[in-house]
Design an enzyme around this catalytic site. Structure first.
Site, PDB file in Angstrom:
ATOM      1  N   ASP A 171      45.582 -39.416  -6.015  1.00 11.07           N
ATOM      2  CA  ASP A 171      46.541 -40.324  -6.846  1.00 11.07           C
ATOM      3  C   ASP A 171      47.166 -41.262  -5.767  1.00 11.07           C
ATOM      4  O   ASP A 171      47.317 -42.221  -5.828  1.00 11.07           O
ATOM      5  CB  ASP A 171      47.410 -39.539  -7.647  1.00 11.07           C
ATOM      6  CG  ASP A 171      46.578 -38.832  -8.882  1.00 11.07           C
ATOM      7  OD1 ASP A 171      45.908 -37.867  -8.452  1.00 11.07           O
ATOM      8  OD2 ASP A 171      46.465 -39.344  -9.821  1.00 11.07           O
ATOM      9  N   GLN A 206      45.825 -42.560   6.948  1.00  8.00           N
ATOM     10  CA  GLN A 206      44.850 -43.149   6.143  1.00  8.00           C
ATOM     11  C   GLN A 206      43.769 -44.144   6.955  1.00  8.00           C
ATOM     12  O   GLN A 206      42.607 -44.183   6.686  1.00  8.00           O
ATOM     13  CB  GLN A 206      45.135 -43.997   5.111  1.00  8.00           C
ATOM     14  CG  GLN A 206      45.968 -43.257   3.714  1.00  8.00           C
ATOM     15  CD  GLN A 206      45.851 -44.115   2.458  1.00  8.00           C
ATOM     16  OE1 GLN A 206      46.471 -45.430   2.505  1.00  8.00           O
ATOM     17  NE2 GLN A 206      45.741 -43.783   1.226  1.00  8.00           N
ATOM     18  N   ARG A 222      35.044 -36.319  -1.260  1.00  5.74           N
ATOM     19  CA  ARG A 222      35.557 -35.865  -2.653  1.00  5.74           C
ATOM     20  C   ARG A 222      36.568 -37.133  -3.281  1.00  5.74           C
ATOM     21  O   ARG A 222      37.036 -37.671  -2.717  1.00  5.74           O
ATOM     22  CB  ARG A 222      36.000 -34.533  -2.651  1.00  5.74           C
ATOM     23  CG  ARG A 222      37.699 -34.777  -2.177  1.00  5.74           C
ATOM     24  CD  ARG A 222      38.279 -33.359  -1.847  1.00  5.74           C
ATOM     25  NE  ARG A 222      39.558 -33.477  -2.271  1.00  5.74           N
ATOM     26  CZ  ARG A 222      40.348 -32.653  -1.915  1.00  5.74           C
ATOM     27  NH1 ARG A 222      40.002 -31.594  -1.100  1.00  5.74           N
ATOM     28  NH2 ARG A 222      41.668 -32.521  -2.091  1.00  5.74           N
ATOM     29  N   GLY A 223      36.563 -36.834  -4.729  1.00  7.19           N
ATOM     30  CA  GLY A 223      37.577 -37.569  -5.393  1.00  7.19           C
ATOM     31  C   GLY A 223      37.320 -39.194  -5.408  1.00  7.19           C
ATOM     32  O   GLY A 223      35.848 -39.655  -5.300  1.00  7.19           O
ATOM     33  N   GLU A 224      38.220 -39.814  -5.341  1.00 11.42           N
ATOM     34  CA  GLU A 224      37.979 -41.448  -5.507  1.00 11.42           C
ATOM     35  C   GLU A 224      38.222 -42.214  -4.329  1.00 11.42           C
ATOM     36  O   GLU A 224      37.431 -43.195  -3.857  1.00 11.42           O
ATOM     37  CB  GLU A 224      39.074 -41.834  -6.581  1.00 11.42           C
ATOM     38  CG  GLU A 224      39.146 -43.355  -6.965  1.00 11.42           C
ATOM     39  CD  GLU A 224      39.849 -43.858  -8.430  1.00 11.42           C
ATOM     40  OE1 GLU A 224      40.363 -45.015  -8.044  1.00 11.42           O
ATOM     41  OE2 GLU A 224      39.925 -42.904  -9.124  1.00 11.42           O
ATOM     42  N   ASP A 225      39.295 -41.974  -3.685  1.00  7.59           N
ATOM     43  CA  ASP A 225      39.887 -42.883  -2.666  1.00  7.59           C
ATOM     44  C   ASP A 225      38.643 -42.837  -1.378  1.00  7.59           C
ATOM     45  O   ASP A 225      38.251 -43.523  -0.716  1.00  7.59           O
ATOM     46  CB  ASP A 225      41.112 -42.257  -2.066  1.00  7.59           C
ATOM     47  CG  ASP A 225      41.575 -43.241  -0.868  1.00  7.59           C
ATOM     48  OD1 ASP A 225      41.670 -44.403  -0.824  1.00  7.59           O
ATOM     49  OD2 ASP A 225      41.630 -42.653   0.343  1.00  7.59           O
TER      50      ASP A 225
END
Length: 347
Positions: free
Chosen positions: A15, A238, A254-257
């Site tokens: 998030d 990042q 993994r995940g979205e980003d």
């Protein structure tokens, strides 16, 4: 424009990662952003230098705020009543409502196109009479697109792989390099054993947290490393996580980003999708692989990695590379998320 982005941290890398990239991209295009967040601790390593035009503020402080032009409710985080009341008050005083957007999770499922941009009237509470609208990121032209900074391709072109790997303590001399960012994938043991026995020298760059814990557990149980040299990475900003993806020959994400950033990297990838109790993640993964036009080998790898229902197949490096590059080319032909979002909320 003046933006207020609200974020509740459920997964420090998920998030908050998406919200910070969104805020930084908006700031980079000349807008001003207040990021209201309930746990900003991850920003200390994720974005230690901050970003122009972006201010990170505690969630609770927004109870006495004046909204800007746009309020973004990220991932259904549910705004406090005082915040909703402030939006309603601003609507009355200005004669028009500040744009109120519910930024949703990323999915390749067909229903996303149908739901993108739909209005959601507020029928009760302090926001009664207001309207918020759904904005769905996505992979197709009929969705909101993906986050992509205007200078991303230029930065990637300038990237010095050897220098960056050396800075991470990797003595790289042309060997295969793989990054590992995951939860606890059922297929980890099978895949690691295959990689170790392959005879091909491989540098495995393991991210901290759950990926490192799962790998250490495997090694503590006596898994032979064989041709694999394991490197334990520190927490990366990042920007440096992008560098990690650019510097590897295969990326486990993994995940979205991290999935989106791996697509922009244009390297072969495998996605460890967040497991859900109702099994909804299986349909979500299948939809992504359909959009990706994944060959059988890449589909089998994802099945083995995520569900452990088959032995990990031999990784078809060239075939996977061609698949991801073709998918990236399709995405580059579509407007990025921030370009679309700014147009979506323009008065």
């Amino acid at each position: 424009m003046r933006w207020d982005i609200f974020c509740k941290v459920i997964d420090n890398h998920g998030d908050i990662g998406v919200c910070w990239r969104l805020a930084a991209d908006l700031g980079g295009r000349g807008d001003t952003v207040r990021l209201w967040i309930d746990d900003p601790s991850a920003l200390a390593w994720m974005a230690p230098a901050g970003a122009p035009g972006v201010e990170a503020l505690p969630w609770d402080a927004a109870r006495t705020f004046e909204p800007g032009d746009v309020v973004v409710e990220a991932f259904g985080c549910e705004l406090d009543e005082a915040v909703v009341a402030a939006i309603a008050r601003a609507a009355r005083e200005r004669g028009r409502q500040p744009a109120w957007v519910n930024l949703e999770y990323l999915s390749a499922e067909a229903w996303v196109e149908r739901c993108h941009a739909l209005p959601s009237p507020v029928l009760s509470g302090p926001g009664q009479g207001l309207t918020k609208r759904f904005f769905y990121p996505g992979f197709t032209p009929r969705t909101g697109g993906l986050l992509r900074e205007p200078d991303l391709a230029e930065r990637q072109q300038r990237f010095d792989r050897a220098a960056w790997l050396a800075a991470q303590g990797v003595d790289w001399r042309g060997e295969r390099v793989v990054s590992l960012f995951c939860y606890e994938p059922p297929g980890l043991q099978s895949w690691f054993s295959q990689l170790a026995a392959s005879g091909t020298p491989t540098h495995l760059l393991v991210t901290p947290g759950r990926a490192a814990a799962a790998t250490r557990k495997l090694l503590d149980q006596g898994a032979p490393t064989g041709a694999v040299t394991v490197h334990w990475l520190p927490l990366l900003t990042q920007r440096d996580y992008d560098h990690l993806l650019w510097g590897c020959d295969f990326n486990f994400v993994r995940g979205e980003d991290s999935l989106v950033r791996a697509l922009w990297a244009g390297r072969p990838l495998a996605w460890h999708i967040y497991p859900q109790d109702d099994g909804a993640h299986e349909a979500k993964l299948d939809a992504f692989l359909d959009w990706l036009q994944a060959p059988a080998s890449l589909r089998q790898l994802h099945r083995a990695w995520n569900f452990g229902d088959a032995a990990a197949p031999a990784m078809a490096w060239d075939e996977s590379q061609a698949t991801v590059r073709a998918a990236r080319d399709r995405l580059l032909g579509q407007p990025d998320l921030v370009t679309q979002l700014r147009a979506f909320v323009a008065p």
